[in-house]
Motif scaffolding. Structure first.
Motif, PDB file in Angstrom:
ATOM      1  N   LEU A  60       1.056  -1.155   0.084  1.00  0.00           N
ATOM      2  CA  LEU A  60      -0.070  -0.044  -0.004  1.00  0.00           C
ATOM      3  C   LEU A  60       0.973   1.163  -0.240  1.00  0.00           C
ATOM      4  N   LEU A  61       0.837   2.020  -1.117  1.00  0.00           N
ATOM      5  CA  LEU A  61       1.710   3.235  -1.154  1.00  0.00           C
ATOM      6  C   LEU A  61       0.963   4.389  -0.530  1.00  0.00           C
ATOM      7  N   SER A  62      -0.122   4.714  -0.420  1.00  0.00           N
ATOM      8  CA  SER A  62      -1.025   5.838   0.064  1.00  0.00           C
ATOM      9  C   SER A  62      -2.309   5.389   0.446  1.00  0.00           C
ATOM     10  N   GLY A  63      -2.923   6.093   1.379  1.00  0.00           N
ATOM     11  CA  GLY A  63      -4.170   5.847   1.828  1.00  0.00           C
ATOM     12  C   GLY A  63      -4.207   4.765   2.882  1.00  0.00           C
ATOM     13  N   ALA A  64      -5.454   4.141   3.123  1.00  0.00           N
ATOM     14  CA  ALA A  64      -5.575   3.299   4.324  1.00  0.00           C
ATOM     15  C   ALA A  64      -6.580   2.057   3.784  1.00  0.00           C
ATOM     16  N   ALA A  65      -6.077   0.846   4.257  1.00  0.00           N
ATOM     17  CA  ALA A  65      -7.071  -0.252   3.882  1.00  0.00           C
ATOM     18  C   ALA A  65      -7.148  -1.475   4.704  1.00  0.00           C
ATOM     19  N   ALA A  66      -7.815  -2.496   4.805  1.00  0.00           N
ATOM     20  CA  ALA A  66      -7.731  -3.788   5.411  1.00  0.00           C
ATOM     21  C   ALA A  66      -8.012  -4.872   4.391  1.00  0.00           C
ATOM     22  N   LEU A  67      -7.313  -6.034   4.800  1.00  0.00           N
ATOM     23  CA  LEU A  67      -7.759  -7.254   3.985  1.00  0.00           C
ATOM     24  C   LEU A  67      -8.074  -8.175   4.866  1.00  0.00           C
ATOM     25  N   GLU A  68      -9.036  -8.897   4.461  1.00  0.00           N
ATOM     26  CA  GLU A  68      -9.350 -10.147   5.258  1.00  0.00           C
ATOM     27  C   GLU A  68      -8.847 -11.377   4.648  1.00  0.00           C
ATOM     28  N   PHE A  69      -8.388 -12.512   5.359  1.00  0.00           N
ATOM     29  CA  PHE A  69      -7.902 -13.672   5.017  1.00  0.00           C
ATOM     30  C   PHE A  69      -8.769 -14.776   5.485  1.00  0.00           C
ATOM     31  N   GLU A  70      -9.402 -15.552   4.594  1.00  0.00           N
ATOM     32  CA  GLU A  70     -10.343 -16.711   5.075  1.00  0.00           C
ATOM     33  C   GLU A  70      -9.644 -17.522   6.398  1.00  0.00           C
ATOM     34  N   GLY A  71     -10.436 -17.608   7.292  1.00  0.00           N
ATOM     35  CA  GLY A  71     -10.071 -18.437   8.633  1.00  0.00           C
ATOM     36  C   GLY A  71      -9.455 -17.276   9.505  1.00  0.00           C
ATOM     37  N   GLU A  72      -9.239 -16.304   9.263  1.00  0.00           N
ATOM     38  CA  GLU A  72      -8.399 -15.197  10.278  1.00  0.00           C
ATOM     39  C   GLU A  72      -9.723 -14.479  10.882  1.00  0.00           C
ATOM     40  N   PRO A  73      -9.738 -14.385  12.206  1.00  0.00           N
ATOM     41  CA  PRO A  73     -10.774 -13.688  12.967  1.00  0.00           C
ATOM     42  C   PRO A  73     -10.665 -12.228  12.660  1.00  0.00           C
ATOM     43  N   GLN A  74      -9.651 -11.559  12.535  1.00  0.00           N
ATOM     44  CA  GLN A  74      -9.578 -10.067  12.435  1.00  0.00           C
ATOM     45  C   GLN A  74      -9.081  -9.728  10.989  1.00  0.00           C
ATOM     46  N   PRO A  75      -9.632  -8.517  10.838  1.00  0.00           N
ATOM     47  CA  PRO A  75      -8.863  -8.091   9.428  1.00  0.00           C
ATOM     48  C   PRO A  75      -7.452  -7.755   9.789  1.00  0.00           C
ATOM     49  N   HIS A  76      -6.725  -7.514   8.408  1.00  0.00           N
ATOM     50  CA  HIS A  76      -5.037  -7.171   8.543  1.00  0.00           C
ATOM     51  C   HIS A  76      -5.260  -5.719   7.921  1.00  0.00           C
ATOM     52  N   PRO A  77      -5.124  -4.578   8.897  1.00  0.00           N
ATOM     53  CA  PRO A  77      -5.139  -3.172   8.362  1.00  0.00           C
ATOM     54  C   PRO A  77      -3.777  -2.796   7.853  1.00  0.00           C
ATOM     55  N   MET A  78      -3.763  -1.848   6.833  1.00  0.00           N
ATOM     56  CA  MET A  78      -2.598  -1.647   6.248  1.00  0.00           C
ATOM     57  C   MET A  78      -2.662  -0.129   6.122  1.00  0.00           C
ATOM     58  N   LYS A  79      -1.244   0.324   6.273  1.00  0.00           N
ATOM     59  CA  LYS A  79      -1.077   1.975   5.974  1.00  0.00           C
ATOM     60  C   LYS A  79      -0.067   1.986   4.979  1.00  0.00           C
ATOM     61  N   PRO A  80       0.334   3.200   4.743  1.00  0.00           N
ATOM     62  CA  PRO A  80       1.389   3.169   3.542  1.00  0.00           C
ATOM     63  C   PRO A  80       2.627   2.921   4.104  1.00  0.00           C
ATOM     64  N   GLY A  81       3.370   1.904   3.181  1.00  0.00           N
ATOM     65  CA  GLY A  81       4.552   1.131   3.175  1.00  0.00           C
ATOM     66  C   GLY A  81       4.568  -0.310   3.809  1.00  0.00           C
ATOM     67  N   ASP A  82       3.087  -0.493   3.961  1.00  0.00           N
ATOM     68  CA  ASP A  82       2.748  -1.962   4.498  1.00  0.00           C
ATOM     69  C   ASP A  82       2.630  -2.992   3.180  1.00  0.00           C
ATOM     70  N   HIS A  83       3.308  -4.059   3.368  1.00  0.00           N
ATOM     71  CA  HIS A  83       3.092  -4.742   2.208  1.00  0.00           C
ATOM     72  C   HIS A  83       2.932  -6.422   2.744  1.00  0.00           C
ATOM     73  N   VAL A  84       2.407  -7.111   1.926  1.00  0.00           N
ATOM     74  CA  VAL A  84       1.931  -8.409   2.372  1.00  0.00           C
ATOM     75  C   VAL A  84       2.126  -9.621   1.152  1.00  0.00           C
ATOM     76  N   LEU A  85       2.617 -10.628   1.454  1.00  0.00           N
ATOM     77  CA  LEU A  85       2.743 -11.475   0.425  1.00  0.00           C
ATOM     78  C   LEU A  85       1.684 -12.799   0.685  1.00  0.00           C
ATOM     79  N   ILE A  86       0.851 -12.680  -0.430  1.00  0.00           N
ATOM     80  CA  ILE A  86      -0.301 -13.885  -0.500  1.00  0.00           C
ATOM     81  C   ILE A  86      -0.011 -14.808  -1.368  1.00  0.00           C
ATOM     82  N   GLU A  87       0.075 -16.184  -0.713  1.00  0.00           N
ATOM     83  CA  GLU A  87       0.414 -17.220  -1.591  1.00  0.00           C
ATOM     84  C   GLU A  87      -0.659 -17.725  -2.350  1.00  0.00           C
ATOM     85  N   ALA A  88      -0.387 -18.313  -3.286  1.00  0.00           N
ATOM     86  CA  ALA A  88      -1.414 -18.889  -4.310  1.00  0.00           C
ATOM     87  C   ALA A  88      -2.581 -19.708  -3.666  1.00  0.00           C
TER      88      ALA A  88
END
Length: 116
Positions: A60-88
Motif C-alpha cells: 500500500l503506497l498511500s491511503g489506508a485499507a484492510a484485507l481479510e483472509f479466510e479463517g482469520e478472525p480479524q482484518p489485516h489493517p494496512m497503512k502506507p508502506g505496509d506490504h503482504v505476500l499472499i500465497e497462491a
C-alpha cells in the motif's frame, strides 16, 4: 541498439472514471503481472473471495485499507508502506479502503513457486 523506455508516475492516476477501482497493468511478462490499483472507498462484495492460482505481493503506497483472509478472525489493517505476500490460493478479500483519500496499491502477481 534501440532501447524502449516506458515511464510514468504511480501517483498520477487522475480522477476515477467510475465508482470502480482503477486497475492499470504496468508490466506483463513471463507469467508476472505488475499492477497499480487505485481504490477510493471500495471493498470486496459480501461473500466474495479472491482465490488466485498465482502468488501476489502487494504494497500500500498511500491511503489506508484492510484485507481479510479466510479463517482469520480479524482484518489485516494496512497503512502506507505496509506490504503482504499472499500465497497462491490463499483466499482473501478487501475489507475496506479509505473513503477520504485514494488508496494506491502496487501488486505483483507471479506463478506459484517463483519466489522459492
Amino acid at each position: 541498439m534501440k532501447r524502449a523506455i516506458r515511464s510514468g508516475n504511480l501517483f498520477d492516476h487522475g480522477e476515477p472514471a467510475s465508482s470502480d477501482e482503477r486497475v492499470d497493468a504496468l508490466v506483463e511478462r513471463g507469467g508476472v503481472t505488475i499492477e497499480r490499483i487505485v481504490s477510493t472507498g471500495q471493498a470486496s462484495p459480501p461473500g466474495f473471495w479472491y482465490d488466485s492460482p498465482r502468488a501476489e505481493w502487494v504494497v500500500l503506497l498511500s491511503g489506508a485499507a484492510a484485507l481479510e483472509f479466510e479463517g482469520e478472525p480479524q482484518p489485516h489493517p494496512m497503512k502506507p508502506g505496509d506490504h503482504v505476500l499472499i500465497e497462491a490460493h490463499c483466499r482473501h478479500r478487501v475489507a475496506w479502503t479509505s473513503e477520504t483519500e485514494p488508496s494506491v496499491w502496487l501488486a505483483v502477481y507471479y506463478p506459484d513457486g517463483a519466489a522459492d
